[in-house]
Write an enzyme that holds these catalytic residues in place. Structure first.
Site, PDB file in Angstrom:
ATOM      1  N   GLU A  11     -41.524  52.735 -53.924  1.00  0.00           N
ATOM      2  CA  GLU A  11     -41.713  54.179 -53.934  1.00  0.00           C
ATOM      3  C   GLU A  11     -41.748  54.847 -52.558  1.00  0.00           C
ATOM      4  OE1 GLU A  11     -44.582  55.164 -57.577  1.00  0.00           O
ATOM      5  OE2 GLU A  11     -45.008  53.242 -56.625  1.00  0.00           O
ATOM      6  N   GLU A  53     -41.383  53.868 -67.897  1.00  0.00           N
ATOM      7  CA  GLU A  53     -42.685  53.207 -67.830  1.00  0.00           C
ATOM      8  C   GLU A  53     -43.405  53.386 -69.166  1.00  0.00           C
ATOM      9  OE1 GLU A  53     -45.202  54.011 -64.395  1.00  0.00           O
ATOM     10  OE2 GLU A  53     -46.941  53.212 -65.442  1.00  0.00           O
ATOM     11  N   ARG A  70     -53.013  60.288 -58.566  1.00  0.00           N
ATOM     12  CA  ARG A  70     -52.288  59.876 -57.360  1.00  0.00           C
ATOM     13  C   ARG A  70     -51.957  61.086 -56.478  1.00  0.00           C
ATOM     14  NH1 ARG A  70     -50.128  55.147 -54.993  1.00  0.00           N
ATOM     15  NH2 ARG A  70     -50.495  53.669 -56.650  1.00  0.00           N
TER      16      ARG A  70
HETATM   17 MO1  MOS Z   1     -43.333  54.067 -61.276  1.00  0.00          MO
HETATM   18  S1  MOS Z   1     -43.362  56.101 -60.905  1.00  0.00           S
HETATM   19  O1  MOS Z   1     -44.934  53.713 -60.766  1.00  0.00           O
HETATM   20  O2  MOS Z   1     -42.993  53.804 -62.928  1.00  0.00           O
END
Ligand code: MOS
Length: 754
Positions: free
Chosen positions: A705, A226, A304
């Site tokens: 997820e 990410e 989160r």
């Molecule tokens: Mo994911 S942990 O939201 O790249």
């Protein structure tokens, strides 16, 4: 419909970064990375490296034309270390040579003189020294301090969870190719093409339009790409900027494991108070997040953890505080669940401890406290569904009473084998918690032969998002799926993309695609209406034909498309979608951050070999809140993979840094991930389908997820099996529960008489 990539996958034809045909003159990069975790750089000597065979360039921070900075949320991370190193594996020197082997050989000849400084690896120690990445955050509901006195039972404890290596099959990498007019095209194995583009632009001092990032697919991301794909893209682009040559860097597994961050380890304290009826009245938690050496995404991950600190339960009084603690580990980063699983592990530990001390099953407390419609999460949003829907369905669907009786009977009849069973309810909020990221765009073209091409900001990383996007276009146009192709993700086609993350990729990009397709469809209907001289309301398009009041006309899809083109009607659309109704007020820590929640319940059963401490998961039986499922194959794949990845985190994957901050579990020989033999013998999935929510694409629900968190139940199932063998054992809430730990716990305070 099968995943559209399945055909090229099994034939070995799918294109990953390392499969991109090399452009003539391509050079290869390697880095010299810090051998120690913390220190002051005294001298960098690149003279020997420069003379090494095949070397075309050696670069340090002094060669960076723009900013030597890759920190996203906070500017605290240099691309190439200048005066200090703050984790072992931090890149210091970039070496470029004719072959990857020559580049790596030359990197070994770099000499960096570093004067060591004190190393911190423990988050509580960092907190003690006030080494915090950001100020602490606290979420509050009600007032815990005033209700402890009303609680019949109050328990306090500690829960620790370890990190997790992403272990995407495809390691990190990038390939930069010079273009005309001082532009650079970067192929990157990234979840965030725009993040790579922005990072290259910042490091080189180029406007963003001179950097084009292209991503065909990833061999897995899991959050690890990410933000942490950025550095490799920027390093390749830096070398290309100087050498005007294509430069590729594909990390070896051990380089990747050493240099990149992982899931955040957490150490946490909890205090839980219940009334006589086992209703949880109050819950306090303090989370110490091991952020590593730089912010990376840690502040967002921390948030989160707080959002999910009460998991699927309604607790009227909550105080949860989270510290992001700076240590000298590689900056930890996004990992499937993004801090949520770490928060959920703590509340599940608190409930398990209460159950132990009260001599009851945790499931009794879990069930009594499931959140119901209208009840409030600590962040102000109210539940719109009943967590008990999935729970009750699981009890019924899988005949829980019988499962439990079988386990009890097995345990009575066996001495050296014991079974444990645990429930794991989940509740996961869907949307990026940073509201502005909840936007996406889609570009749809119909060519004059009737074939369709779709581009979005979604990155295919094995999760099947391209299949879902293709289904959207095929369904809205009512054309065969083979008439639709999904393009690579490219920053020139789709700008300012959010990373493919937060389980929201199919929702956001799918919705944008719906809007684009519907807009074109309406134009096509108008064309048909004009041609057939019938009111537009009477026109529909089904199975590649125009229908008039339900009757098939002569006009088929191909003719209609050509007719539109001839009449100079646009066959293209670029559409934008932003999630409605979401907001969050950071000053109050309240709002409506999530479009919706995904619920579910898993029942996990394990058998432990009490002589050896090894175990096998008999079954994971799940009822999962899927909305109106778009793709059974894809969603099952996500659930099965998530469950096994969650079990791996909780039971066998053990990241070990020594006290000097060096990674000991630095290869697949020392870091064990679940393989097919350690997968549960049975994974039963029942999807609770309903179409009441329309905040995800086609009334489905996000699936990326949430299933990982079913794996948390594995820890508690193991614990229950251990206590069935040794009633005096009270295994600590310290994950992963490896076979070694199982063995120690089995014989804790026990004199075995055989
Ligand atoms: Mo994911 S942990 O939201 O790249």
């Amino acid at each position: 419909m099968r995943n559209i990539d399945s055909f090229t996958h099994v034939r070995g034809e799918s294109i990953y970064l390392d499969d991109i045909p090399l452009t003539e003159g391509t050079l290869f990069a390697a880095v010299y990375d810090s051998p120690i975790a913390h220190g002051k750089i005294i001298n960098i000597d690149i003279s020997e490296a420069k003379k090494s065979k095949g070397v075309r360039g050696v670069f340090t921070y002094t060669d960076i034309p723009g900013e030597n900075q890759i920190g996203g949320i906070i500017a605290d991370e240099e691309l190439l270390a200048s005066s200090h190193v703050h984790f072992a594996g931090m890149p210091i020197v970039l070496v470029v040579a004719a072959t990857p082997e020559e580049a790596r050989a030359a990197a070994k000849k770099v000499k960096v003189d570093i004067s060591p400084l004190q190393v911190i690896t423990d988050p509580r120690e960092a907190k003690g020294k006030n080494e915090l990445i950001v100020p602490p955050r606290t979420f509050r509901l009600g007032d815990t301090s005033s209700v402890w006195k009303d609680c019949e039972y109050v328990f306090e404890g500690k829960a620790d969870s370890n990190g997790q290596e992403h272990l995407y099959i495809e390691t990190q990498g990038a390939y930069a190719i010079p273009q005309e007019n001082n532009s650079i095209k970067v192929y990157s194995s990234t979840q965030g093409p725009t993040a790579v583009q922005r990072c290259c632009s910042r490091v080189l001092g180029y406007p963003m339009h001179r950097i084009e990032v292209d991503v065909t697919r990833l061999g897995g991301g899991f959050g690890g790409k990410e933000d942490q794909a950025n550095a490799w893209g920027a390093l390749c682009a830096l070398a290309t900027h100087h050498l005007k040559k294509p430069v590729k860097f594909s990390l070896h597994r051990m380089e990747d494991m050493r240099m990149t961050g992982k899931r955040h380890p957490y150490s946490s304290d909890f205090k839980i108070g219940l009334n006589k009826d086992l209703k949880i009245l109050a819950y306090e938690a303090t989370f110490y997040q091991n952020a590593g050496a730089a912010a990376d995404l840690s502040p967002a991950v921390l948030e989160r953890t707080l959002f999910h600190c009460t998991n699927s339960y309604f607790i009227p009084n909550v105080t949860a505080t989270a510290y992001s603690c700076r240590t000298h580990l590689p900056p930890n980063t996004a990992f499937r669940g993004f801090g949520g699983p770490q928060g959920m592990f703590v509340i599940e530990s608190a409930i398990a401890q209460a159950a132990d001390e009260l001599g009851i099953k945790a499931s009794v407390i879990q069930k009594k406290n499931l959140i119901a419609t209208g009840e409030e999460f600590p962040y102000g949003q109210k539940a719109k569904s009943e967590a008990s829907d999935c729970w009750n369905k699981a009890v019924e669907q899988y005949s829980f009473e019988k499962l439990q009786m079988d386990v009890d009977q097995f345990n009575r009849e066996n001495f050296l084998y014991k079974k444990g069973i645990a429930f794991m309810p989940i509740c996961f909020g869907i949307s990026f918690t940073k509201t502005l990221m909840n936007q996406a765009r889609s570009l749809v073209h119909i060519y004059t032969d009737g074939s369709v091409i779709v581009s979005t900001g979604a990155v295919e990383m094995g999760q099947g998002v391209n299949t879902k996007i293709l289904q959207v276009a095929s369904k809205i146009f009512s054309i065969s799926p083979d008439k639709v192709k999904v393009n690579s993700t490219n920053t020139s086609r789709i700008a300012n993309t959010s990373p493919s993350a937060a389980s929201a990729t199919a929702d956001l990009n799918g919705k944008a695609t719906m809007i684009a397709c519907e807009t074109i469809l309406n134009r096509l209907k108008q064309v048909a209406s004009d041609e057939l001289k019938i009111a537009i309301d009477a026109i529909s398009i089904q199975d590649e034909h125009v229908y008039v009041k339900g009757a098939r006309s002569e006009l088929d899809w191909k003719k209609l498309v050509m007719l539109a083109y001839v009449n100079r009607i646009s066959l293209s659309e670029h559409a934008h979608y932003s999630t409605p109704e979401i907001n969050f007020d950071l000053t109050k820590e309240k709002g409506h951050p999530f479009a919706y929640h995904v619920f579910g319940t898993a029942i996990i059963t394990v058998t432990v070999d009490c002589l050896r401490g090894i175990y096998e998961f008999d079954s994971v039986k799940v009822v999962h809140d899927s909305g109106s499922m778009m793709n059974d194959f894809v969603d099952r794949g996500q659930c099965e993979g998530g469950i096994i990845q969650g079990i791996g985190w909780m039971t066998m994957e053990e990241i070990i840094y020594d006290t000097e901050g060096k990674l000991k579990s630095n290869a697949l020989s020392t870091y064990k991930v679940p393989d097919v033999y350690s997968a549960p013998k049975i994974i039963d999935l029942h999807f609770l389908q309903n179409d009441k929510d329309n905040l995800a694409v086609m009334r489905s629900k996000a699936v990326g997820e949430p299933p990982l968190m079913y794996g948390i139940g594995a820890f508690f199932a193991l614990r229950n099996a251990i206590m069935a063998f040794n009633s005096k054992s009270r295994p600590k809430f310290s994950a992963p529960m490896t076979p070694e730990k199982v063995l120690m716990n089995l014989y804790e305070k026990k004199k075995v008489v055989v």
